[in-house]
Design a protein around this motif. Sequence first.
Motif, short mmCIF file in Angstrom:
data_model
loop_
_atom_site.label_atom_id
_atom_site.label_comp_id
_atom_site.label_asym_id
_atom_site.label_seq_id
_atom_site.Cartn_x
_atom_site.Cartn_y
_atom_site.Cartn_z
N THR A 137 1.13 -1.55 -0.05
CA THR A 137 -0.10 0.56 -0.18
C THR A 137 1.15 1.56 0.00
O THR A 137 2.25 0.79 0.05
N LEU A 138 0.75 2.52 -0.30
CA LEU A 138 1.57 3.25 -0.78
C LEU A 138 2.22 3.64 0.63
O LEU A 138 3.02 3.92 0.90
N THR A 139 1.12 4.29 1.81
CA THR A 139 1.84 4.01 2.99
C THR A 139 3.11 3.84 3.54
O THR A 139 4.19 3.43 3.79
N GLY A 140 2.43 1.58 3.66
CA GLY A 140 3.13 1.06 3.94
C GLY A 140 4.95 0.94 2.97
O GLY A 140 5.29 0.99 3.68
N TRP B 195 3.47 4.82 -4.87
CA TRP B 195 2.23 5.32 -5.39
C TRP B 195 1.30 4.58 -4.70
O TRP B 195 0.93 3.50 -4.34
N CYS B 196 -0.69 5.42 -4.90
CA CYS B 196 -0.92 4.12 -5.39
C CYS B 196 -2.12 4.16 -6.25
O CYS B 196 -1.68 4.28 -6.97
N SER B 197 -2.52 2.96 -6.30
CA SER B 197 -3.22 2.74 -7.57
C SER B 197 -5.13 2.90 -7.66
O SER B 197 -5.44 2.20 -8.65
N TYR B 198 -5.14 2.79 -7.14
CA TYR B 198 -6.90 3.97 -6.93
C TYR B 198 -7.88 4.90 -7.49
O TYR B 198 -8.10 5.20 -7.72
N LYS B 199 -6.47 5.88 -8.06
CA LYS B 199 -6.88 7.17 -8.86
C LYS B 199 -6.94 7.22 -10.29
O LYS B 199 -7.59 6.05 -10.66
N TYR B 200 -6.18 7.27 -10.57
CA TYR B 200 -5.79 7.18 -12.10
C TYR B 200 -5.70 5.87 -12.25
O TYR B 200 -5.44 6.50 -14.00
N GLN C 279 0.50 18.03 -6.72
CA GLN C 279 0.23 18.19 -4.59
C GLN C 279 -1.95 17.55 -4.93
O GLN C 279 -2.42 18.16 -5.57
N PHE C 280 -1.95 17.14 -4.14
CA PHE C 280 -3.41 16.53 -3.69
C PHE C 280 -4.33 17.33 -3.87
O PHE C 280 -5.67 17.43 -4.36
N LEU C 281 -4.15 18.39 -3.39
CA LEU C 281 -5.08 19.50 -2.87
C LEU C 281 -4.98 20.43 -3.62
O LEU C 281 -6.36 21.03 -5.17
N ALA D 262 1.51 18.59 2.95
CA ALA D 262 1.86 17.47 2.16
C ALA D 262 0.30 16.24 2.80
O ALA D 262 -0.35 16.87 3.79
N PHE D 263 0.05 14.75 1.52
CA PHE D 263 -0.99 14.23 3.09
C PHE D 263 -1.43 14.23 3.67
O PHE D 263 0.30 13.69 4.41
N PRO D 264 -2.17 14.46 4.78
CA PRO D 264 -1.40 13.86 6.36
C PRO D 264 -0.57 12.06 5.86
O PRO D 264 0.25 12.52 7.06
N SER D 265 -0.90 11.24 5.63
CA SER D 265 -0.47 9.79 6.09
C SER D 265 1.29 9.96 5.90
O SER D 265 1.20 9.55 6.04
N ASP D 266 1.17 11.16 4.71
CA ASP D 266 2.88 11.04 4.71
C ASP D 266 3.34 11.73 5.33
O ASP D 266 4.56 11.18 6.12
N HIS D 267 3.09 12.78 6.11
CA HIS D 267 3.29 13.64 7.19
C HIS D 267 3.26 12.32 8.39
O HIS D 267 4.45 12.92 9.07
N PHE E 6 9.78 10.60 -4.24
CA PHE E 6 8.14 11.16 -4.61
C PHE E 6 6.87 10.61 -4.57
O PHE E 6 7.17 9.35 -4.22
N ASP E 7 6.29 11.09 -3.68
CA ASP E 7 5.22 10.31 -3.42
C ASP E 7 3.94 10.85 -4.64
O ASP E 7 3.67 11.81 -4.95
N LEU E 8 3.70 9.31 -5.63
CA LEU E 8 2.74 9.59 -7.03
C LEU E 8 1.61 9.60 -6.90
O LEU E 8 1.01 9.44 -8.08
N ALA E 9 1.11 9.56 -5.76
CA ALA E 9 -0.49 9.06 -5.78
C ALA E 9 -1.50 9.49 -7.15
O ALA E 9 -2.12 9.48 -7.50
N HIS E 10 -0.99 11.41 -6.97
CA HIS E 10 -2.18 11.79 -8.29
C HIS E 10 -1.31 12.82 -9.44
O HIS E 10 -1.46 12.70 -9.98
N ALA E 11 -0.20 11.64 -9.39
CA ALA E 11 1.11 11.73 -10.66
C ALA E 11 0.87 10.35 -11.69
O ALA E 11 0.80 10.09 -12.66
#
Length: 413
Positions: A99-102, A235-240, A187-189, A127-132, A212-217
């Motif tokens: 998972t991304l945060t893991g 990255w996570c794979s549930y977005k794009y 940036q997620f926001l 930055a996204f809270p989980s990264d923080h 880099f956190d590429l969740a939104h990239a």
Amino acid sequence: MEEFLTEEAQNLFKKIQNEFQRPVSDKGEALAYFCGNSLGLQAKGTSAAISEVLNDWAELAVDGHFIAGRRWYDYPTLLTPSLAKLCGAKESEVAAMGTLTGNLHLMLVSFFQPEGKRTKILMEAGAFPSDHYAVETQLKFRGLNPSENIIEVFPREGEDSLQTEDILKAIHDHSDELALVLFSGVQFLSGQAFEIQAITAAAHSIGVKAGFDLAHAIGNIRLELHQWNVDFAVWCSYKYLNGGPGSVAGIFVHERYASDNSLPRFGGWFGHDESRRFLLEKGFNPILGARGWQLSNENILSLAAIRASLELFDLVNPDLLEKRRNLLNYKLQEIINQFQEILTITPKSRGAQISVKLRTGNEKALFAHLRDNGVVVDFREPGILRMAATPLYTTENDISKLEAALKTFFRGQ
Ligand SMILES: Cc1ncc(COP(=O)(O)O)c(C=O)c1O
């Protein structure tokens, strides 16, 4: 808008759009969906891909690991060619896992090595809270105080996004105390696409690694992680990537670390030398490359869903995907600009997402109005609406629907 694409490209995108399930309202009408930045739509091939795994499980049981048509044992590697293409990476540099945060924790274990005065991590403010949380807890784990060891780069007074020159300056200003630069790709926001290559080069110039956190990239902007010399990415794979809620995530580790056994890391049996995995021996010996960070056997049902979506990405070359994304984004922005009540906070450097606020402050009312009119965007505190027109499945019709709903909200017509 589509007229800027060749007829062949238009037909290809029409075909791909038809390969996605459309969410429907409680009246059964198709919704115009602009939330691919949050959860991508389901590819129609997903059911068949998951059913295949279910059938293999039903018919083969444990033998599915080795004799299924698509063996579960290697299933994650079925995804690596497509993921490598989307990342601009070599296949050995990517792994579908965890998972991304893991995964971020695993990367911090390997790439955050505080030493002497160099103990700090530089991040974007907001930055996204989980990264923080990952960074805070990694610092604590190493006996460091998070409030003294996280350096945040803030937008200038009155601005919503960061200037690249301010990011680079912050890296140089803290050159003797940084141990890592950790940024997002998009940036997620705010939807700002950061200059990954320039940030990486600045970090390297002071002898620090960049991740880099590429969740939104990923699946959104063009990435050339190998060439840009990025050290690691998650990255996570549930977005794009449309992999489905909580789907298996992924990592990139630059090939220069492929066989670097000096890097500390947390190991698990799926990162261990494949030829010896079942010998039940002691002594972790990682696979060369990103897969050496994989801990466990992955969720095959989830990988099947991601595979169904990646097959659609594979039909389009990255230049064409980028072209349609830009055309959609231009059109969406043009519509937004018709309403002076709307303030766009996403800078020009962006992917598919546009984030807006209202000068009148009633973003929640607009959010509800759009939903009542069959348009799905998302709302984030403190009053930001995010909408993404994604090149694989957003249609011109979706955009027209959004325009009509904005008109009724602002002009009552
Ligand atoms: C930018 C960003 N980073 C990290 C995460 C956390 O991802 P996960 O819950 O998959 O670990 C998200 C989730 O939306 C995100 O948007």
